[in-house]
Design an enzyme around this catalytic site. Structure first.
Site, PDB file in Angstrom:
ATOM      1  N   SER A  92       0.982  -1.706   0.072  1.00 29.72           N
ATOM      2  CA  SER A  92      -0.220  -0.237  -0.416  1.00 29.72           C
ATOM      3  C   SER A  92       1.005   1.141  -0.105  1.00 29.72           C
ATOM      4  O   SER A  92       2.067   0.657   0.401  1.00 29.72           O
ATOM      5  CB  SER A  92      -0.517   0.148   1.802  1.00 29.72           C
ATOM      6  OG  SER A  92      -1.394   1.361   1.597  1.00 29.72           O
ATOM      7  N   TYR A 125      -2.487   0.394  10.103  1.00 32.54           N
ATOM      8  CA  TYR A 125      -2.013  -0.826   8.902  1.00 32.54           C
ATOM      9  C   TYR A 125      -0.659  -0.818   8.003  1.00 32.54           C
ATOM     10  O   TYR A 125      -0.756  -1.593   7.026  1.00 32.54           O
ATOM     11  CB  TYR A 125      -3.579  -0.274   8.155  1.00 32.54           C
ATOM     12  CG  TYR A 125      -3.263  -0.798   6.817  1.00 32.54           C
ATOM     13  CD1 TYR A 125      -4.498  -1.785   6.556  1.00 32.54           C
ATOM     14  CD2 TYR A 125      -3.557   0.735   5.162  1.00 32.54           C
ATOM     15  CE1 TYR A 125      -4.824  -2.374   5.043  1.00 32.54           C
ATOM     16  CE2 TYR A 125      -3.504   0.008   4.137  1.00 32.54           C
ATOM     17  CZ  TYR A 125      -4.228  -1.080   3.888  1.00 32.54           C
ATOM     18  OH  TYR A 125      -4.346  -1.232   2.877  1.00 32.54           O
TER      19      TYR A 125
END
Length: 338
Positions: free
Chosen positions: A130, A155
């Site tokens: 990501s 995350y």
């Protein structure tokens, strides 16, 4: 030519669904896995799955990544050519509210995939990272050749951990592994927790939209078809160890091991207020804007350097937000009949 067998985790997810549809359209055999959890509307996941199941070359397992026995059984039975690992607990802000969900899915789940690959040795492991791994970094455009050691949310930390885990297994067991840092993906069948979906739903229902950092944020919005095109081109390119890799001046994007990292982004940051304006034009309605300060764990801007991607596969994402938002709204109106 023998039909390739590809395993896609997160097959009923946003990117997973679009990748599976693309692979199936070329005659590949795709085995999908998803737990169909309720992080967002499971009916949307089932609708994606229903479309996939109309294809003869698709088979599906509703299993959880943390179920090691189930993962091992699937790998032992199928003997995949390529593994594309997209399943994860998504969402930056949700990782602040429910951190333990990220350890289970993103770390334990990925370890189960790596262990299965160690035993069965597919030709290539492609996994989702990501843009959030860039964290506090403000050097732009974001480059895979720079270190990413300052995540702003769990995350992001879990995705950085995935990259490190994949490198360890590439080094120890020679598993060819390629990590893909996705930048703000959007498009038809998108996630309901993402801004475009939330904004569209609110505007059509006459509700205010929450605009964080007073709209002074930029995102490298990347249309899902560009993401899929990049992935399809990278999947046959299992990395080899880089013989020029210098341990005294280590490049984080490559390795002596069969390991590579790529950015997949549009290389064109767009201010959030401009994004909203394009959406308003397409919907034919004005948004009521609720301006708010920056949220914890968020960043002001993302901007992908995709030179390495273009050099490797001769392609870079280029879909404009005008075209991409138009396609999303057309899908949304059709799907929800509004």
């Amino acid at each position: 030519m023998e039909t390739q067998k590809t395993f896609v985790t997160g097959a009923a997810g946003f990117i997973g669904f679009h990748l599976c549809m693309r692979l199936l359209s070329t005659g590949q055999h795709v085995i999908g896995l998803d737990n169909l959890n309720d992080y967002y509307d499971a009916n949307l996941k089932r609708a994606r799955l229903a479309r996939l199941e109309t294809h003869e070359g698709f088979s599906f397992h509703q299993k959880d990544l943390t179920d090691k026995k189930a993962i091992d059984e699937i790998f032992d039975k199928e003997k995949f050519d390529v593994v594309v690992h997209l399943a994860a607990q998504a969402g930056v802000r949700y990782s602040i509210q429910n951190p333990y969900a990220y350890l289970d899915s993103n770390l334990t789940g990925f370890l189960n995939i790596l262990e299965a690959c160690r035993r069965v040795m597919p030709g290539h492991l492609v996994f989702a990272s990501s843009s959030s791994v860039y964290g506090a970094n403000k050097k732009t455009p974001f480059s895979t050749h720079d270190n990413v050691d300052h995540p702003l949310a769990l995350y992001a930390a879990s995705k950085k951990a995935n990259e490190l885990m994949a490198h360890a297994y590439a080094s120890l067991y020679q598993i060819p592994a390629t990590g893909l840092r996705f930048f703000t993906v959007y498009g038809p069948f998108g996630r309901p927790d993402m801004a475009l979906f939330l904004f569209t739903e609110a505007i059509l229902n006459g509700r205010p939209i929450d605009v964080y950092n007073f709209g002074k944020m930029q995102r490298d919005f990347t249309y899902v078809d560009d993401i899929v095109e990049s992935m399809v081109r990278l999947m046959p390119l299992a990395p080899n160890g880089d013989t020029a890799w210098d341990p005294k001046n280590p490049d984080p994007s490559s390795s002596y091991a069969p390991y590579r990292i790529y950015n997949i982004g549009n290389h064109h940051p767009v201010e959030l207020l401009r994004f909203i304006e394009v959406l308003e034009d397409k919907l034919g309605r004005k948004a009521v804007r609720n301006f708010l300060p920056m949220q914890s764990g968020d960043v002001e801007a993302t901007y992908a350097d995709v030179a390495d991607l273009e050099a490797a596969v001769g392609f870079r994402p280029s879909t404009s937000i005008e075209e991409g938002i138009s396609k999303f709204v057309d899908w949304y109106r059709s799907y929800y009949k509004v």
